[in-house]
Design a protein around this motif. Structure first.
Motif, PDB file in Angstrom:
ATOM      1  N   ASN A 117      -8.448 136.222 -14.443  1.00  0.00           N
ATOM      2  CA  ASN A 117      -8.690 135.451 -15.772  1.00  0.00           C
ATOM      3  C   ASN A 117      -7.895 134.305 -15.714  1.00  0.00           C
ATOM      4  O   ASN A 117      -6.982 133.900 -14.937  1.00  0.00           O
ATOM      5  CB  ASN A 117      -7.615 136.367 -16.833  1.00  0.00           C
ATOM      6  N   ALA A 194     -12.898 137.931 -18.397  1.00  0.00           N
ATOM      7  CA  ALA A 194     -12.387 136.986 -19.509  1.00  0.00           C
ATOM      8  C   ALA A 194     -11.571 137.768 -20.387  1.00  0.00           C
ATOM      9  O   ALA A 194     -10.872 136.920 -21.218  1.00  0.00           O
ATOM     10  CB  ALA A 194     -13.440 136.483 -19.927  1.00  0.00           C
ATOM     11  N   THR A 211     -14.795 130.674 -18.293  1.00  0.00           N
ATOM     12  CA  THR A 211     -14.224 132.112 -18.690  1.00  0.00           C
ATOM     13  C   THR A 211     -13.667 132.657 -17.548  1.00  0.00           C
ATOM     14  O   THR A 211     -12.879 133.741 -17.789  1.00  0.00           O
ATOM     15  CB  THR A 211     -15.327 132.805 -19.341  1.00  0.00           C
TER      16      THR A 211
END
Length: 275
Positions: A117, A194, A211
């Protein structure tokens, strides 16, 4: 590897040379009609969709359907005659080629990137750390320089060519922790990472965007450039397979993928062209 692969690739390249003389790389579809069924590797889908759209806009009498399912599904279904073109993100094995009488054509090169992430401060790992994480021996981000939070693993099912390349080249066939979450496609992997700030997974380099954050592995950042120049080793070809030699619409479609217009789509979608 069966000799027919080389022969058919040569045939396609010969056809490609012919296509270069045409006014349009789509002219081969003039007067054609029918349905072309494509399925398999999910990394291939963005290219397949744009190529199919171009063909169908040029000739509405042609219908092209595209499905995922993973490389194993693509190879099996084309071998069983369920679809016309099977996509795979790995080379089919000699046994698969011989059992089904398949022909395999490579039309792009891709890398498989470890990804987290974007909010995760850990953007670099060693190969040893990566193996320990996916084996379940390292379970918190704190152990690799991040927050004191549990690492959430994401992987693909065993039919996935992306998984095969990651498993073979990135973690050297380390056994993946059975607690890892299994997702069904590159798109699903991106969505999972994401939406989970403590996730780690892997996606095609061509699917990297804002993302998800690519992870530098042993000092090498996965990118089109590092894949192309050979520095990043977790790479693979993108293949399409037919049962026997390509015929009819399948042959025309594969020729189009290898034409200048088709290779432009390959590059636009974040892969490396082969021509």
């Amino acid at each position: 590897m069966r000799p027919v692969i080389v022969l058919v690739t040569a045939l396609l390249l010969s056809s490609f040379s012919g296509l270069a003389c045409l006014a349009s790389d789509l002219d081969g579809f003039t007067g054609q009609k029918g349905t072309l069924k494509i399925a398999g590797g999910t990394a291939h889908i963005p290219v397949m969709k744009d190529a199919a759209q171009a063909v169908m806009e040029m000739n509405p009498e042609i219908k092209i359907t595209i499905a995922g399912g993973g490389s194993g599904v693509g190879i099996k279904q084309v071998g069983e005659g369920i679809i016309d073109i099977g996509n795979a993100g790995r080379e089919a094995t000699t046994a698969e080629l011989e059992t089904f009488g398949l022909t395999m054509i490579r039309w792009a090169i891709d890398g498989v990137a470890v990804a987290v992430n974007p909010k995760n401060p850990v953007h670099a790992l060693t190969s040893e750390q990566l193996r320990d994480i996916f084996a379940g021996r390292v379970t918190t981000w704190k152990d690799v320089g991040g927050e004191d939070r549990q690492i959430n693993l994401y992987t693909r099912d065993e039919a996935s060519g992306t998984r095969e390349v990651f498993w073979t080249k990135a973690i050297k066939k380390e056994v993946i922790d059975t607690k890892a979450n299994v997702v069904v496609s590159n798109g699903a992997m991106k969505t999972a990472i994401a939406n989970d700030p403590y996730a780690i997974g892997y996606v095609s380099v061509g699917h990297i965007d804002e993302t998800v954050a690519p992870v530098t592995l042993d000092g090498i950042t996965p990118s089109l450039e590092t894949v192309k120049n050979g520095d990043y080793k977790v790479a693979r070809g993108l293949f399409s397979l037919t049962k026997g030699d390509p015929q009819g619409l399948a042959k025309l479609f594969l020729e189009y993928l290898l034409s200048p217009s088709g290779q432009d789509i390959v590059v636009e979608k974040g892969f490396i062209s082969v021509q």
